[in-house]
Design a protein around this motif. Sequence first.
Motif, PDB file in Angstrom:
ATOM      1  N   THR A 181       0.846  -1.189   0.000  1.00  0.00           N
ATOM      2  CA  THR A 181       0.000   0.000   0.000  1.00  0.00           C
ATOM      3  C   THR A 181       0.885   1.244   0.000  1.00  0.00           C
ATOM      4  OG1 THR A 181      -0.140   0.068   2.423  1.00  0.00           O
ATOM      5  CG2 THR A 181      -1.862  -1.156   1.255  1.00  0.00           C
ATOM      6  N   VAL A 182       0.386   2.288  -0.623  1.00  0.00           N
ATOM      7  CA  VAL A 182       1.080   3.574  -0.663  1.00  0.00           C
ATOM      8  C   VAL A 182       0.101   4.655  -0.198  1.00  0.00           C
ATOM      9  CG1 VAL A 182       2.178   5.296  -2.143  1.00  0.00           C
ATOM     10  CG2 VAL A 182       2.631   2.867  -2.522  1.00  0.00           C
ATOM     11  N   ASP A 183       0.505   5.415   0.803  1.00  0.00           N
ATOM     12  CA  ASP A 183      -0.307   6.505   1.332  1.00  0.00           C
ATOM     13  C   ASP A 183      -0.150   7.719   0.429  1.00  0.00           C
ATOM     14  OD1 ASP A 183      -1.070   8.873   2.846  1.00  0.00           O
ATOM     15  OD2 ASP A 183      -1.171   7.567   4.600  1.00  0.00           O
ATOM     16  N   LYS A 234      -3.817   5.806  -8.547  1.00  0.00           N
ATOM     17  CA  LYS A 234      -4.559   4.549  -8.501  1.00  0.00           C
ATOM     18  C   LYS A 234      -4.314   3.717  -9.757  1.00  0.00           C
ATOM     19  CE  LYS A 234      -8.413   5.385  -5.328  1.00  0.00           C
ATOM     20  NZ  LYS A 234      -9.897   5.390  -5.194  1.00  0.00           N
ATOM     21  N   ARG A 235      -4.209   4.369 -10.901  1.00  0.00           N
ATOM     22  CA  ARG A 235      -4.015   3.638 -12.150  1.00  0.00           C
ATOM     23  C   ARG A 235      -2.612   3.043 -12.243  1.00  0.00           C
ATOM     24  NH1 ARG A 235      -6.846   7.596 -16.551  1.00  0.00           N
ATOM     25  NH2 ARG A 235      -6.141   6.003 -18.041  1.00  0.00           N
ATOM     26  N   LEU A 236      -1.611   3.739 -11.704  1.00  0.00           N
ATOM     27  CA  LEU A 236      -0.265   3.163 -11.658  1.00  0.00           C
ATOM     28  C   LEU A 236      -0.221   1.997 -10.673  1.00  0.00           C
ATOM     29  CD1 LEU A 236       2.613   3.519 -12.811  1.00  0.00           C
ATOM     30  CD2 LEU A 236       3.147   4.865 -10.767  1.00  0.00           C
ATOM     31  N   GLY A 237      -0.877   2.163  -9.509  1.00  0.00           N
ATOM     32  CA  GLY A 237      -0.910   1.093  -8.517  1.00  0.00           C
ATOM     33  C   GLY A 237      -1.617  -0.146  -9.030  1.00  0.00           C
ATOM     34  N   ALA A 238      -2.737   0.034  -9.714  1.00  0.00           N
ATOM     35  CA  ALA A 238      -3.479  -1.104 -10.228  1.00  0.00           C
ATOM     36  C   ALA A 238      -2.664  -1.897 -11.244  1.00  0.00           C
ATOM     37  CB  ALA A 238      -4.784  -0.626 -10.881  1.00  0.00           C
ATOM     38  N   LYS A 239      -1.833  -1.195 -11.970  1.00  0.00           N
ATOM     39  CA  LYS A 239      -1.022  -1.851 -13.014  1.00  0.00           C
ATOM     40  C   LYS A 239       0.186  -2.561 -12.426  1.00  0.00           C
ATOM     41  CE  LYS A 239       0.881  -0.885 -17.602  1.00  0.00           C
ATOM     42  NZ  LYS A 239       1.164   0.179 -18.610  1.00  0.00           N
ATOM     43  N   HIS A 240       0.652  -2.120 -11.248  1.00  0.00           N
ATOM     44  CA  HIS A 240       1.920  -2.644 -10.703  1.00  0.00           C
ATOM     45  C   HIS A 240       1.781  -3.257  -9.313  1.00  0.00           C
ATOM     46  CE1 HIS A 240       4.433  -1.211 -14.027  1.00  0.00           C
ATOM     47  NE2 HIS A 240       3.569  -0.208 -14.081  1.00  0.00           N
ATOM     48  N   GLY A 241       0.566  -3.578  -8.909  1.00  0.00           N
ATOM     49  CA  GLY A 241       0.395  -4.426  -7.740  1.00  0.00           C
ATOM     50  C   GLY A 241       0.447  -3.734  -6.395  1.00  0.00           C
ATOM     51  N   ILE A 270      -3.408   2.348  -3.521  1.00  0.00           N
ATOM     52  CA  ILE A 270      -3.291   3.720  -3.036  1.00  0.00           C
ATOM     53  C   ILE A 270      -4.304   3.940  -1.914  1.00  0.00           C
ATOM     54  CG2 ILE A 270      -3.678   6.142  -3.623  1.00  0.00           C
ATOM     55  CD1 ILE A 270      -1.065   5.124  -4.693  1.00  0.00           C
ATOM     56  N   VAL A 271      -3.809   4.407  -0.796  1.00  0.00           N
ATOM     57  CA  VAL A 271      -4.680   4.760   0.340  1.00  0.00           C
ATOM     58  C   VAL A 271      -4.792   6.274   0.353  1.00  0.00           C
ATOM     59  CG1 VAL A 271      -4.994   4.670   2.834  1.00  0.00           C
ATOM     60  CG2 VAL A 271      -3.924   2.742   1.628  1.00  0.00           C
ATOM     61  N   ALA A 272      -5.969   6.777   0.121  1.00  0.00           N
ATOM     62  CA  ALA A 272      -6.171   8.231   0.045  1.00  0.00           C
ATOM     63  C   ALA A 272      -6.446   8.806   1.423  1.00  0.00           C
ATOM     64  CB  ALA A 272      -7.327   8.540  -0.885  1.00  0.00           C
ATOM     65  N   GLY A 282       6.973   4.202   0.686  1.00  0.00           N
ATOM     66  CA  GLY A 282       6.121   4.206  -0.496  1.00  0.00           C
ATOM     67  C   GLY A 282       6.763   4.873  -1.694  1.00  0.00           C
ATOM     68  N   VAL A 283       7.725   5.765  -1.472  1.00  0.00           N
ATOM     69  CA  VAL A 283       8.416   6.411  -2.588  1.00  0.00           C
ATOM     70  C   VAL A 283       9.148   5.372  -3.421  1.00  0.00           C
ATOM     71  CG1 VAL A 283      10.251   8.036  -3.219  1.00  0.00           C
ATOM     72  CG2 VAL A 283       8.635   8.619  -1.401  1.00  0.00           C
ATOM     73  N   ARG A 284       9.797   4.400  -2.769  1.00  0.00           N
ATOM     74  CA  ARG A 284      10.529   3.359  -3.491  1.00  0.00           C
ATOM     75  C   ARG A 284       9.563   2.490  -4.308  1.00  0.00           C
ATOM     76  NH1 ARG A 284      15.597   1.274  -3.091  1.00  0.00           N
ATOM     77  NH2 ARG A 284      16.041   2.609  -1.313  1.00  0.00           N
ATOM     78  N   ILE A 285       8.396   2.183  -3.744  1.00  0.00           N
ATOM     79  CA  ILE A 285       7.394   1.398  -4.475  1.00  0.00           C
ATOM     80  C   ILE A 285       6.934   2.172  -5.709  1.00  0.00           C
ATOM     81  CG2 ILE A 285       5.091   0.373  -4.334  1.00  0.00           C
ATOM     82  CD1 ILE A 285       5.588   0.007  -1.309  1.00  0.00           C
ATOM     83  N   TRP A 286       6.680   3.474  -5.526  1.00  0.00           N
ATOM     84  CA  TRP A 286       6.250   4.335  -6.625  1.00  0.00           C
ATOM     85  C   TRP A 286       7.327   4.383  -7.716  1.00  0.00           C
ATOM     86  CZ3 TRP A 286       1.801   6.673  -7.929  1.00  0.00           C
ATOM     87  CH2 TRP A 286       1.839   7.730  -8.847  1.00  0.00           C
TER      88      TRP A 286
END
Length: 309
Positions: free
Chosen positions: A213-215, A297-304, A307-309, A238-242
């Motif tokens: 998850t990424v905040d 959200k679209r980047l997260g959905a594509k790469h597993g 996104i926590v808003a 989360g920056v590294r995940i992004w």
Amino acid sequence: MATPMPADAFIAALKAEGLTVVEVGDWRHHNRNTKGPWGPVHGVMIHHTVTSGTARTVEICRAGHSELPGPLCHGVIAKSGVVYLVGYGRANHAGLGDPDVLSAIIDERQLPTDDQASVDGNRHFFGFECENLGDNVDPWPAEQLQAITRVAAAICRHYGWTERSVLRHLDWQPGKVDPRGPGMNWAQVQAAIAKRLGSKPAGTPAPRPQPLTVDLSKLIAAAKSDPGRAGTPVSYAGVRIWEAALVDEGLLAKTRLDGHFGLDTREATSRWQERLGYRGRQPGQPADGIPGLDSAKRLGAKHGFTIVA
């Protein structure tokens, strides 16, 4: 800098990490120590074997061949995830490599491009050969990737190293390409090692990995925190995940995957937003590179990751 741990401590560390370990012959005393020193050790190097078949692979890595005597590593990681110990001490696995890379490994900072071959890597690294043809077609099973994660974590945990002390052969020696192939995403491997090092040795079986998850609010704060100060790490994982997702999209160079939402990461984010159709507020302006809810959200959905808003 660290002294190589005793062989008994080495195997105990691997087993404590939940690995299935097979001892091959007198692996504790099979080495190339008569040809030069082993240690101080600074990290863990991962290779692929360019072979198929576990039994044949293990034997080649144990015995070597006429031009390169064995052992060719300390352990073989089979496709099944089983680790076969074939030697302990100096092993013919790393060869000569880049002194700037060694310095970066010691400091646990971003690796430079390897463009020299003058430092004896066989002296300074634990080496693990992974059963794979290396043809960029042979896949990497989940069991094997998990074993790589556990092997690296076991050694790093013993020495108090982070995932930045784990490198690929291609990071060390110019011209090398290993490890590569479908499923071998090095950013994800390093992230898994880092995650595992955040917990105690699990034993067996390993717990089911938790979803990434990424905040969004923390990500935005990182993007706005003086992006001109390159090299200043941001204390949000989360920056590294992004960044890893941007690397996979071909928008960010692997060398800029450093956990810092600097100018390069912001520009890569801008290019992702523009790919989705977003632009700046004024005509002709590029997207601002500050993650928004939809683009994130679209980047997260594509790469597993979620996104926590």
